[in-house]
Scaffold this motif. Structure first.
Motif, PDB file in Angstrom:
ATOM      1  N   CYS A 276      -1.333  -0.907  12.383  1.00 33.18           N
ATOM      2  CA  CYS A 276      -2.520  -1.608  11.490  1.00 33.18           C
ATOM      3  C   CYS A 276      -2.125  -2.610  10.571  1.00 33.18           C
ATOM      4  O   CYS A 276      -3.284  -3.197  10.096  1.00 33.18           O
ATOM      5  CB  CYS A 276      -3.224  -0.186  10.775  1.00 33.18           C
TER       6      CYS A 276
ATOM      7  N   CYS B 225       3.473   4.015   6.412  1.00 34.49           N
ATOM      8  CA  CYS B 225       2.215   3.107   6.033  1.00 34.49           C
ATOM      9  C   CYS B 225       1.355   3.327   5.125  1.00 34.49           C
ATOM     10  O   CYS B 225       0.820   4.361   5.022  1.00 34.49           O
ATOM     11  CB  CYS B 225       1.508   2.977   7.590  1.00 34.49           C
TER      12      CYS B 225
ATOM     13  N   CYS C 132       3.032  -2.412   9.147  1.00 34.71           N
ATOM     14  CA  CYS C 132       2.935  -1.267  10.133  1.00 34.71           C
ATOM     15  C   CYS C 132       2.504  -1.794  11.416  1.00 34.71           C
ATOM     16  O   CYS C 132       1.709  -2.705  11.675  1.00 34.71           O
ATOM     17  CB  CYS C 132       1.387  -0.484   9.555  1.00 34.71           C
TER      18      CYS C 132
ATOM     19  N   CYS D 205      -2.521   3.362   6.627  1.00 37.01           N
ATOM     20  CA  CYS D 205      -2.821   4.389   7.889  1.00 37.01           C
ATOM     21  C   CYS D 205      -2.145   5.779   7.763  1.00 37.01           C
ATOM     22  O   CYS D 205      -2.448   6.971   8.214  1.00 37.01           O
ATOM     23  CB  CYS D 205      -3.030   3.716   9.508  1.00 37.01           C
TER      24      CYS D 205
HETATM   25 ZN    ZN Z   1      -0.741   1.541   9.539  1.00 32.89          ZN
END
Ligand code: ZN
Length: 251
Positions: A154, A130, A151, A133
């Motif tokens: 997030c 990702c 993701c 994050c």
């Molecule tokens: Zn993420």
């Protein structure tokens, strides 16, 4: 020296008492698994413009980039299985000949063949990172199916966890590879032209620390007349299966 003398010398080096070795592999080991090399005639960069895995292009055009990533890496390579050369490398590791396999490949075929200590210098297709994050996920069809893979935690843009153009080498792979190279007595280089920086420096680092270099390639490479001690010319599968039998016969 002819081929069989070279094989015998390589096997003797690998079987020498207390010798510590490593393998260093490139695209040429996976060609016989149906994975095309990037460079050279018939290579990926003949058919595709490599910009789709250039980092800035990816961030600017994630959907366009992902469409090609899906096609090239996941659809075309999806069914690839390890070949006899990957299996011979895994067997030599299991028999204690190698402590590390450093690969420039992102296809995970060494692990699928059974190699345990693999350093993926250029990352892997088997994970997604990702870009928001920093979490990593195992690659699944479901995750990469959307136009803009996101993701699950997030919603950030997912990127295959391999090294794009203009992206740095992961620290652990970089440091681990050079540490392994500086502490071994021989390196067997398989299927690489030795031109991609900084990966190509790994065998040279070993040589600087006194290691012998065994090279398995179809054609002469940047290593052949500079650092190679024993050149085994041929297809990776045939040479590695022959070498494995010879090493086992040394017992
Ligand atoms: Zn993420």
């Amino acid at each position: 020296m002819d081929f069989s003398e070279n094989i015998a010398s390589a096997a003797a080096l690998i079987r020498a008492k207390g010798a510590r070795g490593m393998a260093f592999t490139g695209a040429g080991i996976s060609v016989e698994s149906g994975i095309p090399p990037f460079r050279g005639p018939g290579g990926l960069w003949h058919k595709y413009d490599p910009e789709f895995i250039e980092l800035n292009y990816f961030y600017a055009h994630p959907e366009r980039s992902w469409a090609q990533i899906r096609e090239v890496f996941y659809d075309n390579w999806g069914g690839a299985v390890p070949n006899g050369a990957h299996k011979a490398v895994a067997q030599l590791e299991q028999e204690g000949c190698f402590h590390t396999v450093v690969t420039q490949n992102i296809d995970c075929l060494h692990q699928r063949a059974g190699s345990k200590h693999v350093l993926e210098f250029h990352g892997t297709l088997d994970k997604l990172l990702c870009t928001e994050c920093g979490r990593r996920f195992g690659t699944t069809r479901k995750l990469i199916e959307p136009e803009r893979p996101s993701c699950p935690e997030c919603g950030g843009l997912l990127k295959p966890d391999f090294v794009f153009f203009s992206e740095g080498i992961p620290d652990d792979a970089f440091e681990g590879s050079f540490a392994a190279a500086s502490g071994c007595d021989y390196v067997i280089v398989i299927g690489t032209t030795g031109e991609v920086m900084p990966a190509c420096e790994v065998p040279r680092e070993a040589k600087r620390h006194g290691a012998k270099i065994i090279e398995v390639n179809l054609q002469e490479s940047a290593y052949t007349n500079s650092v190679t001690d024993i050149f085994l010319r041929g297809r990776a599968v045939e040479v590695m299966e022959t070498l494995l039998r010879k090493v086992q016969a040394c017992d």
